[in-house]
Structures are given as structure tokens and as C-alpha cells.
Design an enzyme around this catalytic site. Structure first.
Site, PDB file in Angstrom:
ATOM      1  N   CYS A 199     101.801 -14.742  98.850  1.00 13.49           N
ATOM      2  CA  CYS A 199     102.186 -15.490 100.059  1.00 13.49           C
ATOM      3  C   CYS A 199     100.922 -16.147 100.590  1.00 13.49           C
ATOM      4  CB  CYS A 199     102.812 -14.575 101.099  1.00 13.49           C
ATOM      5  SG  CYS A 199     104.193 -13.579 100.481  1.00 13.49           S
ATOM      6  N   ALA A 200     100.512 -17.238  99.969  1.00 13.57           N
ATOM      7  CA  ALA A 200      99.141 -17.729 100.109  1.00 13.57           C
ATOM      8  C   ALA A 200      98.915 -18.632 101.311  1.00 13.57           C
ATOM      9  CB  ALA A 200      98.721 -18.471  98.838  1.00 13.57           C
TER      10      ALA A 200
ATOM     11  N   PRO B 237      98.474 -20.312 104.900  1.00 13.78           N
ATOM     12  CA  PRO B 237      97.844 -21.628 104.809  1.00 13.78           C
ATOM     13  C   PRO B 237      96.614 -21.713 103.914  1.00 13.78           C
ATOM     14  CG  PRO B 237      97.240 -20.605 106.866  1.00 13.78           C
ATOM     15  CD  PRO B 237      98.212 -19.666 106.212  1.00 13.78           C
ATOM     16  N   GLY B 238      96.073 -20.590 103.432  1.00 14.59           N
ATOM     17  CA  GLY B 238      95.069 -20.683 102.388  1.00 14.59           C
ATOM     18  C   GLY B 238      93.681 -20.172 102.689  1.00 14.59           C
TER      19      GLY B 238
ATOM     20  N   ASP C 274     103.560 -19.895  97.401  1.00 13.83           N
ATOM     21  CA  ASP C 274     104.205 -19.827  98.712  1.00 13.83           C
ATOM     22  C   ASP C 274     105.631 -20.332  98.568  1.00 13.83           C
ATOM     23  OD1 ASP C 274     103.200 -19.236 101.642  1.00 13.83           O
ATOM     24  OD2 ASP C 274     104.720 -20.817 101.796  1.00 13.83           O
TER      25      ASP C 274
ATOM     26  N   ASP D 153      99.859 -10.459 101.186  1.00 17.65           N
ATOM     27  CA  ASP D 153      99.742 -10.613 102.632  1.00 17.65           C
ATOM     28  C   ASP D 153     101.110 -11.061 103.137  1.00 17.65           C
ATOM     29  OD1 ASP D 153      98.291 -10.685 105.096  1.00 17.65           O
ATOM     30  OD2 ASP D 153      98.295 -12.866 104.969  1.00 17.65           O
TER      31      ASP D 153
ATOM     32  N   CYS E 199      99.554  -8.505 109.644  1.00 19.75           N
ATOM     33  CA  CYS E 199      98.901  -8.606 110.954  1.00 19.75           C
ATOM     34  C   CYS E 199      99.802  -7.977 112.001  1.00 19.75           C
ATOM     35  CB  CYS E 199      98.573 -10.057 111.290  1.00 19.75           C
ATOM     36  SG  CYS E 199      99.993 -11.141 111.241  1.00 19.75           S
TER      37      CYS E 199
END
Length: 853
Positions: A186-187, A189-190, A220, A274, A327
Site C-alpha cells: 500500500c505504497a 503517496p510514496g 496501490d 503499511d 498510524c
């Protein structure tokens, strides 16, 4: 009323409503933001939930809540390969930070102390910095204007990345090496992906073989966010990088050939999960979460997180490492997910203790007990429902699970956001994967594996599943208690099955047959199965799961079959295409399909390749077979370079995997009637070409370099005599400009001790750079020279002469002769550039779009 008049009336009503001034708004009519109501940073549900979890010690609770109401301080990370990052750090420390420290002395007023930026103590090599200054002060204070301008320029150019401190942790504990195959599930915004690329290129040196053998596959589910990912990662200029667009929970298998030239699935050495989460650890930078937070948010994402983590472990090579991060502080999204997966894996996966891997980072261990709350803010009874995955595991299993090895970062400990990290190591194939065997019957150590037992039902049959981060799901269990409508219960509704493992309501216990249903229960309870289970996977080629085996036998190669229904994962039963749609497409928007240009590799007999090799003197060591274009017919506009592994993965999987971007752009067409070669070097890919170019290289002195950086088209007569001598033997056309510091001469005037390579053009009486203002300001700052306040890059004829990337863009330049000046102008049609505005791993970033024509 005509339609046009109705639209105008609607606009007037909306405009009136916007401009209305109500009492107590604190603003004036017609003033932007006058009606803005400040967000109240209170949430009784949040307080009750986390006080009940006993996550925060009672004596720290007030400090915890106080820091959550304060804005998040700025942090940035110095990006790029090792030699570039080191140079930027030295420039910051020896120039800007010293001046900033002097400027801040007494600048706060009324006894307020203003501290300069300080390095994060736990980040290696002082490449991440903490700025204890507010954005308003940085912008308004004239004493720090120079520092602010430098930060903006470096951020635009890609040498500095503004990234939340806790977001930097997962790539560090993943421990990536240059030869690793890395998957970021799940990359977008990078920012973390950029760290992974830097680690792949950690040992880069300008030698005849500069390309690492590793690869970073960034995925993504959202197509638009994939292009944001491309924009973020292309600043790292890596040929060992590829972007895919798929649902992470059913990420397809990529195929390649091993050292024995045998086709086999690709398994990754490192996987980063992530996952999408409720994001309550980002309250300091996303204050709108204060209004919307409730316990059902975490429960609604629980199943999606389970599937993504499970898929990541399936694709992980034994001996590899996976990092699971969110997060969120919620144990339902963290420890509950890990406890379920660890039980399903039966010892094949274990948690790794990394609490001492980052000295200076303060963390707390993972939780071993937690509670589940209903949406009505009522705690669920202590009596745990049968096999629910939201609840803590049986106490007798805790010594085997080692949940205390997870780490959680609390905001009030080091003035950061909240974050959760768990590192898992896969020591063996998963229970539903068969050990591969070599020709002598011995167990293979590194190859592919296949499924031998049905997958546990906790992760299958979820036809109401999500889209890998695009939408939030319904809560995984207790729908009536943790976020669903009253009366829904745990049964099936609208085709969505229950996920209570081993429960009679579950699909598979009755509908799929008692044998498979019993296997699912045995996975959780540890019971041993019968002999029939051992034979269930016999006869399949190594590396394929049950569903993929059917495609392999039906289509031969397997890739075409994988594209038939959009299923590319390794699960026995996954959500159908009627629910999820085809991977890589915009779900729910009928008829809107994103199509990518083809990837066409240049062959040895290609006239374009032969011309490029001859003009630039590319020797036999240059990997010319790894150059590609994005057009089948017509002129080749741009040429890209990939690593050997990226090329192989692209060619063997293009039919069933949606690739958004691969490699790095190294050459762009610039037609000119007097030039010998129609392709110029692109600045973003110049580092990959430098070791192989032996012709049309122009060495500059320090004074020459400063001249071409400051002026758009300096005359050749203004250059040093040795440079003019070299120019006399060069024809009109593109060239590589290089500067190498010589400490024995006058180059001691600058602190920059690294070579500089620039894309340029040689005319009959002048030279120019295909480098935009951001690059020019960066190199001037690195050389210790103040960039000019205004830098006009217009040609002598008055025509604008700078593209948006390199002399207006870097997508390609032209070379039309006007007098003695070569101008590179090319239109870029419909380029959409997305800027990062992410929310720290929740999978929901705010993107700004800028359309340039």
C-alpha cells in the site's frame, strides 16, 4: 425555466450562502474563511475508549491529551543516494544551520527561546531533522528567509522530503539491502517507498555496473494515487523500480526465471504492509478526525487488514522479513490482527523484537489484553464470542505469540504522532503451502511453494471485501455491536458472510463441505488433519495456489488466464469480480478504464539504439537490451532504462498485471536539423548513463559551471580556454556536461566535493543546460553561491526556453536553431502532477493537482 437559467440561479444561491455572515463566526462578510468554525479538539468516545484500554498510564493521560491538541512539528528527511544526501547534509550543517542559530538568538522575544533544527537521535547518519519552529514564524521572519527558501527549493527538487517522523520508522526496521526484492503493498503517496529505493541504491558507485540487482515493487489500489506515487518516486531516479495498480489483499503472483532458467513465482525478501487504518495516531495533523472518530472505524477495517497481511506473508520468501504498520493506536487494528495471523501460521511466522534497533527512539511494548467496544459505547461482555478475531487470544497462547515484541510510539513521549510497528520473520512456508522439493527429493531451501490445505476461512469468502485501502469495510464481527445497524447480527446480509472462524454460520462449514470446514477449525485449534489433506495439493506445479493451478493448466503459461477474472492472489476462495471489479480499474465508475501505453524494448537491430550507442560511445558493458519506449509505431519520444529483473518481470507478467510505471527516463527526443543525434540526456536519468558515456562529454571548470548555471545561453568565448578547445572538436548536438572538483586548484573555494553531471546542448557559438531553475538553485547552493533573486531562462530571441522538468520539463526537449542559440521546447499535453499530502499511512492522502499544458 431553461436549464441554463436554473444553473445560474443555483450558483447565486450557493454564492449567497457562502458569503452570509452569521453572528459568532468571528469574521467579516465576503472575507475568505470568515465563516470557518475552529475544530473542537474533544471527543468523549475517544477518551472513554482509550482510558478503558489502559494503554496510557494514568499519570501520563493529561500529557497525552494535551500533546494531541497541539499541531505536529515539522520534520524533514534528506533524500537521494548516499553521496548526494551527505552533500546536502553538509551544506545544511556548515552553512544554513550556523546562520540560523545566530539569527534565532533573541528572535523569539519576551524570553522565548527558539531552537534551531536538530537531528532525530534515532535516524542513521543525521539524515532526518526536527524543526521546532512554526510554519508562520519561518515564513514571516526575515532572519530565516534564506533557510526557508533553501528548504522550498530542495523540497521541490527532491533532495529533501517533508515526512512525519514516525512514518520514517517502518523502512528502517525492514532492513533492506541492495540485492533484495521488495514489495510495498500500500505504497501511495510514496514517502516510505522513497526510503526503500534509497536503500536499494545505498552502495551506488559510478562503476561500469551501477544497477543493483534488487527491485522495489510499489503497489496501490487507487489509480490516481499510483500517479502520485510515480511523481514522488521518480525524483529518486531509479531503474530498479516499478509501480503496479492492484488490490493489495489479492496482489497477483509475478513470474520470473530462476538461475536454472525455470519459470517460477517471485517471492520477496522484504514486504512492507503499511495498511489502511482509522488514523487516530494522526490527530495532530488531521484534526478533523476529532469529529468523526468512533470505535467502529477500527473494527470496520479489521478484515481488510487481515487479508493484506496474510497476502503479504504468502508472497514472502522463507527467511524474509515483513513489517506491519499503522498510524492507529487501536489494538483491534494492531495486536488483534497479528494474533489472528500468528495462530493461522502455526509457528511458520514469528514476531521479531526490534525495540533496540533504533537507539534513541522511545517506544512501549505491544498489548496482550484489550477490550472490544460497541458503537453505542458499551463494552462487550468479558465472555469472548466463539473464535472472534477482534478479541485477545487465549492467555495460554500468549507465550507462543510474543505480542510484547510489537512496538507502539506514543505522541507525548518525543513530540511525534502515534504509530504502531510489528516486524515478522517467516521461517517456513505457511501451513497451506507445500514445501518445494528438488530432483533428489530433498526439501528446497529457496524456490516456490504451493497450497496443500484450504485457506482458513477467517480470510476467505468475504465477498463484501474492500479495495485494498480505497474504502472502509463493515466491521468484521459483532456488526450490531461495533458499528453496524441494529439487528444485522453476525449472519449474512447482501451476500456478505460472517467471519467468525469455526462458527456454524460461516460459509464453508456447511456449504463447502464438512472436511474443509473442519480443516479451518483445526488451523485455529491446532488439531491434526487426516491423510486426505496431504494429497489435496498434489500434482500442481510449484508456486501455485489452488485457483492459480486451474489457470495454469487451462492456459499453459498462466498469465493470460490470470487476467480473465481479475483474480491474481494465492487464496482458495477470494471475493469475486462482481464485488471487487477487475484489479487496476476504477470500481463503481462504469465505463471508466485507465489504459497504459505499451512497453516496447529496443532490439539490437533498432536504428534508434544504434544511433544512440554510436553518438554517446556506449560500450559493450552498457545494458542496451534494457532500454524501452512507450510507443509501438512512429517516432520514439522518450527512452527509459530498467534493471534486468524489472525487464524480465515486465515482459513475463504484462498480460495479467497492471504496470503503471517502470524504470527511469534517460533520453528524450530533441529533433534538430544540424544535430547528429536526435536524443538528448534527461537530467533525471543522467546518473544511470554516466558510467557508460565515452563520447560528447564536456569537462567544465568551476567558473564555467557557475556561468552556465547562472546564464541561460552563455557564449563559448566566455568559457575557459581548455573548455573552448574541447568544444572546437564537438559538433552541434546534445552533450554531457561534467564538473569534477580538484582540491589542488582553485576549487577549494567551494565545500562541495562531489562530481556534478548535467544535461546540456552545444551550439556553434554557445552552450546551454537542459536543467530547470530548481536544479540550478540546488547546485549553486551546494557550491556555496547565492542563487540570483530572479533567474530568467529565456533565449536571446525572447522565446521561453525552459521545460517544466529540464528546460521546461524534462519530458523531452526540442533543439531548433535560432541564431546561435539552441532552444529545447516541447509541449507537454495533459501532464498531471500530484503533490503529496498524505495522512501517515491511513491510505487516504490529500492530493493537489496541477494541470500544465
Amino acid at each position: 425555466m431553461p436549464k441554463r437559467r436554473r444553473r445560474e440561479g443555483a450558483w447565486q444561491r450557493r454564492n449567497k450562502k457562502t458569503n452570509d455572515h452569521s453572528e459568532g463566526s468571528g469574521g467579516e462578510p465576503g472575507v475568505r474563511g470568515a465563516g470557518y468554525t475552529p475544530i473542537v479538539k474533544e471527543n468523549d468516545r475517544f477518551v472513554k475508549y482509550y482510558q478503558g484500554q489502559e494503554l496510557i498510564p494514568e499519570q501520563e493521560w493529561d500529557q497525552f491529551m494535551s500533546i494531541l491538541r497541539q499541531p505536529l512539528p515539522s520534520t524533514f528527511r534528506i533524500t537521494g543516494t548516499r553521496h548526494v544526501a551527505t552533500a546536502v547534509r553538509e551544506c545544511l550543517q556548515q552553512t544554513f544551520f550556523l546562520e540560523l542559530s545566530k539569527a534565532l538568538q533573541g528572535a523569539g522575544g519576551q524570553g522565548e527561546e527558539l531552537a534551531p533544527p536538530t537531528p532525530l537521535p534515532w535516524y542513521p547518519d543525521q539524515l532526518a531533522w526536527y524543526v521546532p519552529l512554526s510554519k508562520a514564524f519561518i515564513r514571516k521572519s526575515p532572519d530565516v528567509s534564506k533557510f526557508h527558501r533553501f528548504l522550498v527549493d530542495e523540497s521541490d527538487q527532491g533532495n529533501i522530503s517533508r515526512q512525519e517522523a514516525v512514518s520514517m520508522i517502518p523502512p528502517l526496521v525492514l532492513d533492506v539491502l541492495p540485492h533484495h526484492k521488495v514489495l510495498d503493498m500500500c505504497a501511495a503517496p510514496g514517502s516510505k517507498t522513497a526510503q526503500l529505493i534509497e536503500m536499494i541504491h545505498a552502495n551506488d558507485e559510478r562503476t561500469p555496473s551501477p544497477l543493483p540487482s534488487g527491485v522495489v515493487v510499489a503497489n496501490d489500489a487507487d489509480n490516481k494515487r499510483c500517479y502520485m506515487l510515480v511523481h514522488q518516486a521518480k525524483r529518486l531516479k531509479s531503474p530498479c523500480f516499478m509501480v503496479t495498480n492492484h488490490d493489495a489483499s489479492v496482489f497477483p503472483v509475478l513470474y520470473h526465471h530462476d538461475e536454472h532458467d525455470v519459470r517460477c513465482p517471485l517471492y520477496y525478501d522484504r514486504v512492507l504492509c503499511d495498511v489502511p487504518c482509522s488514523g487516530d495516531g494522526t490527530l495532530r495533523k488531521n484534526p478533523t478526525i476529532w469529529r468523526s472518530w468512533n470505535p467502529a472505524l477500527g473494527a470496520g477495517l479489521h478484515r481488510l487488514q487481515l487479508r493484506i497481511l496474510n497476502r503479504g506473508l504468502e508472497l514472502l520468501q522463507p527467511g524474509g522479513r515483513l513489517v506491519y504498520s499503522t498510524c492507529s493506536l487501536n489494538p483491534v487494528e494492531n495486536e488483534a490482527v497479528l494474533a489472528t495471523i500468528l495462530q493461522l501460521c502455526r509457528g511458520a511466522v514469528e514476531l521479531v523484537d526490534v525495540s533496540d534497533q533504533l537507539p534513541g527512539l522511545r517506544t512501549i511494548p505491544g498489548m496482550t489484553s484489550w477490550k472490544v467496544m460497541k458503537k453505542k459505547m458499551e463494552w462487550v461482555s468479558d465472555t469472548k464470542p466463539s473464535s472472534s478475531t477482534l478479541f485477545p487470544p487465549d492467555p495460554s497462547l500468549l507465550p507462543q505469540l510474543n505480542l510484547h515484541r510489537c512496538v507502539r510510539v506514543l505522541p507525548h513521549h518525543q513530540d511525534t504522532g502515534g504509530f504502531f510497528i510489528a516486524v515478522l520473520c517467516k521461517s517456513d512456508w505457511l501451513p497451506w503451502q507445500r514445501r518445494p522439493r528438488d530432483s533428489e527429493g530433498a526439501t528446497a531451501t529457496s524456490s516456490s511453494c504451493e497450497e496443500t490445505a484450504p485457506r482458513p476461512s477467517v480470510l476467505e469468502g468475504e465477498e463484501g471485501g474492500g479495495r485494498g485501502g480505497e474504502e472502509r469495510e463493515k466491521p468484521s464481527v459483532l456488526m450490531d455491536e461495533t458499528g453496524g445497524k441494529e439487528g444485522e447480527g453476525c449472519g449474512e446480509e447482501n451476500g456478505e458472510p460472517s467471519v467468525l472462524v469455526g462458527n456454524e454460520e460461516e460459509k464453508g462449514g456447511e456449504e463447502e463441505g464438512g472436511e474443509e470446514g473442519g480443516e479451518r477449525r483445526r488451523v485455529l485449534t491446532g488439531e491434526k488433519g487426516g491423510d486426505g489433506e496431504k494429497e489435496r495439493g498434489e500434482g500442481r506445479p510449484s508456486g501455485l495456489t489452488a485457483s492459480e493451478d486451474e489457470k495454469e493448466r487451462g492456459e499453459g503459461a498462466g498469465e493470460k488466464a490470470a487476467d480473465n477474472d481479475g483474480e491474481g492472489g494465492g487464496t482458495t476462495s477470494r471475493p469475486g469480480t462482481a464485488i471487487l471489479g477487475r484489479p487496476g480499474h476504477r470500481h463503481g465508475k462504469k465505463g471508466r478504464v485507465y489504459r497504459e501505453d505499451p512497453y516496447v524494448f529496443l532490439t539490437d537491430d533498432s536504428p534508434v539504439l544504434q544511433l544512440i550507442q554510436s553518438y554517446y560511445g556506449l560500450g559493450d558493458a552498457f545494458p542496451s537490451s534494457q532500454l524501452l519506449t512507450r510507443s509501438v509505431a512512429g517516432k520514439k519520444r522518450n527512452v527509459y532504462l530498467t534493471s534486468r529483473l524489472v525487464k524480465e518481470l515486465l515482459q513475463r507478467n504484462e498480460l495479467h498485471v497492471k504496470f503503471i510505471n517502470v524504470g527511469v527516463k534517460v533520453l528524450a527526443r530533441c529533433d534538430n536539423r544540424t544535430a547528429s543525434c536526435p536524443f538528448r540526456i534527461c537530467q533525471e536519468g543522467i546518473e544511470s548513463l554516466v558510467p557508460f558515456i565515452s563520447a560528447n562529454r564536456l569537462s567544465l571548470t568551476l567558473d564555467d559551471l557557475l556561468l552556465v548555471l547562472r546564464e541561460p545561453n552563455p557564449l563559448s568565448t566566455g568559457l575557459a580556454p581548455p573548455t573552448q578547445e574541447t568544444l572546437s572538436h564537438m559538433g552541434v548536438g546534445p552533450a554531457l556536461f561534467e564538473y569534477t572538483p580538484d582540491r589542488s586548484k582553485e576549487d577549494t573555494r567551494t565545500l562541495y566535493d562531489h562530481p556534478i553531471y548535467l544535461s546540456g546542448w552545444v551550439a556553434r557559438k554557445s552552450v546551454r543546460l537542459y536543467v530547470d531553475k530548481k536544479y540550478r538553485c540546488h547546485y549553486l547552493a551546494m557550491l556555496g553561491h547565492e542563487p540570483p533573486q530572479t533567474m530568467c531562462l529565456a533565449s536571446v530571441s525572447g522565446r521561453r526556453d525552459c521545460d517544466s522538468e529540464e528546460g521546461r520539463g524534462g519530458e523531452g526537449g526540442g533543439g531548433k536553431e535560432e541564431g546561435d542559440v539552441e532552444s529545447g521546447v516541447e509541449e507537454k499535453k495533459g501532464e498531471v502532477e500530484l503533490e503529496e499530502g498524505g495522512n501517515g499511512g491511513t491510505g487516504e492522502a490529500v492530493a493537489g493537482e496541477e494541470l500544465r499544458t
